[in-house]
Motif scaffolding. Structure first.
Motif: not given
Length: 552
Positions: A240, A188, A482, A190-192, A198, A225-226, A222, A229
């Motif tokens: 990831d 992805k 996510d 984008t994340t959140a 991600t 990756t979290k 996620y 953010l």
């Protein structure tokens, strides 16, 4: 008489006042509470970085201590640390890996002498960790801290939050496990809602045991990756999306084994450690690590990805032609140190491990130890196949003038030290608090909630596990990964393919070439209810000590 009083005092402290931090009701003249800690090191061959898609290995599973001593006890058995490949030196600012394995931990609530297994995924700088479905850093669900970091994949086994149980009494058998990425998610941009990408790697735990084989659960992308953010410069640096480093440390990490020290009237210091054992085979050796294997991504990923795209079903068996078995070096060391509780790190004194243990290659892919039979105690005929390491040590100077602990016989320890009367009794945490999950109707545990259950099973560790069946895409971890509804449904379809085609009774990981496989606690092997055989997974919602539970 003083020794008898001290033994009774110890028993009261450990057994009835558990879980106090002290194991010892000390009087001013008696032995002083101490501990043993350190690493056993397993040197092995380095391989090409192209083997960047995970690993498998077999580790011996055995009861390290004669009696489980309480929640201060923390040690792994032999295991490894898998980091992402990086172009810069590793630091605590970006520390993140998979470092679980067999062992005992301070937060284990229903421990016995038999080890348990945790997944041990560590997000950036230990900000969160994930030990299995519903298990992570702490138990406060308002601060999940990794408890949603692992998603259940298998419909055949339920994961207890206290750790995955082996069959009670397991000794000298091989526990096979490994991690490989599966393409269950899509990358992805984008994340959140932030411009943080991600990756698509779902690092999946595969087991090879006597009664279960195959994939069990995976870290959601996620989870890795979290932390990015909060710092977008970290994006793309974790598992990831990054390949794994195949050149991993293999060690046994011990953080606490109970011990005592005492000084005789001549000023000589002696010590005694809790009875500590290693597996013992028919030849008198202790095999501890077997067949460490690293994989290229084509070993599994390519076939599964083609299958998910509409191709022929992938068998799930890892391609041995895209792997390498890492050989061991016939050396290795120990950093075990023995010291009174509270001793500063720079004053802790090492044990002369090499005096009683010799590292050996038992075959081309098996590492273990041979023992000095004058200093260790071999198992008696008909007893458990465990060799007992030296219990008693004397503090002396080595040939370089440095202090070290050397093993001695019990008869060589002066009676006045009273170490012979110290006991290390078994501890049971009768007051262990249950693991619970959120009950609010709006929580991901209740909305949309389970499709069947709850069900209860009695585990060999004296606990009762409550679980329910959730549709894979509706389990709490996936709802907190996510993912959009469309992304969850795409993952659901892939998992249904796995459930229809991958069974639990055939090899996925390369099998061992020696030894016998350990079994999981049979109670953990479950059967989906009728109509839920495909696309549903068991999720634990509570674990508690059985009423009036006795020691297993």
């Amino acid at each position: 008489m003083p020794g008898i009083v001290r033994s009774l005092c110890l028993l009261a402290c450990v057994t009835f006042a558990f879980p106090q931090t002290s194991l010892f009701c000390q009087d001013s003249a008696g032995p002083t509470e101490a501990e043993m800690a350190g690493y056993l090191l397993v040197p092995h061959e380095r391989v090409d970085k192209k083997y960047d898609a995970g690993f498998s290995l077999y580790v011996n599973a055995w009861p390290l201590l004669e009696n489980y001593p309480g929640q201060r006890f923390q040690t792994g058995l032999f295991g490894t640390w898998m980091f992402a490949q990086s172009d810069t030196p590793r630091s605590m600012d970006t520390y993140s890996d998979i470092e679980g394995g067999l062992g005992w931990w301070r937060d284990t609530r229903f421990a016995t002498e038999t080890p348990k297994f945790i997944m041990g995924g560590v997000a950036k700088s230990f900000s969160e960790w994930a030990n299995g479905p519903g298990a992570g850093k702490g138990r406060d669900w308002s601060k999940p801290n990794g408890k949603y970091g692992v998603a259940q994949l298998s419909p055949h086994i339920v994961w207890p939050p206290d750790g995955l149980n082996l069959e009670q009494g397991t000794n000298g058998k091989l526990f096979g496990y490994g991690y490989l990425p599966l393409p269950l998610a899509d990358a992805k941009p984008t994340t959140a809602g932030q411009d943080v990408p991600t990756g698509d790697q779902c690092w999946t735990l595969f087991l090879n045991t006597g009664n279960f084989k195959g994939p069990v659960a995976f870290f959601t992308p996620y989870f890795w990756t979290k932390p990015s953010l909060k710092d977008a410069s970290l994006a793309g640096k974790f598992l990831d999306s990054r390949p794994a480093n195949p050149n991993k440390a293999i060690q046994m990490e011990t953080q606490y084994v109970p011990a005592f020290t005492a000084v005789d009237s001549n000023g000589v210091t002696f010590a005694r450690i809790a009875p500590t054992r290693f597996p013992h085979d028919a030849e008198g050796n202790s095999p501890v690590v077997h067949r460490v294997t690293a994989f290229e991504k084509s070993a599994l990923w390519d076939d599964v990805q083609a299958w998910f795209a509409g191709g022929d079903p992938a068998s799930g068996k890892v391609d041995a032609n895209a792997s390498v078995v890492q050989s061991f070096e016939p050396r290795g060391g120990s950093t075990w140190k023995l010291y009174p509780v509270g001793t500063p790190k720079d004053q802790r004194i090492t044990i002369d491990w090499k005096a009683f243990a010799t590292p050996v290659n038992l075959d081309a892919s098996t590492y273990g130890y041979r023992w000095n039979e004058e200093l260790v105690t071999k198992p008696a005929a008909g007893a458990q196949a465990l060799v007992k390491l030296p219990e008693y040590f004397r503090l002396t100077d080595n040939n370089k003038g440095a202090k070290q602990w050397v093993a001695v016989q019990a008869k060589d320890v002066p009676a006045e030290t009273d170490l012979a009367n110290v006991i290390f009794p078994r501890a049971i945490n009768h007051s262990a608090q249950p693991y619970v999950t959120p009950e609010e109707s709006t929580s991901p545990w209740k909305s949309p909630g389970p499709a069947a259950g709850p069900f209860r099973i009695d585990l060999g560790d004296g606990s009762v596990l409550t679980y329910s069946w959730y549709r894979f895409a509706d389990q709490p971890a996936i709802l907190n990964a996510d993912l959009t509804d469309q992304e969850r449904e795409a993952m659901q379809k892939k998992v249904e393919l796995l459930h229809r085609n991958w069974t639990k009774d055939r090899d996925y990981l390369p099998p061992p070439t020696r030894g016998e496989l350990a079994d999981l606690d049979p109670a953990l092997l479950v059967t989906p209810p009728k109509g839920l055989e495909v696309g549903y997974v068991p999720i634990a919602t509570r674990q508690e000590r059985a009423p009036k539970a006795k020691a297993p």
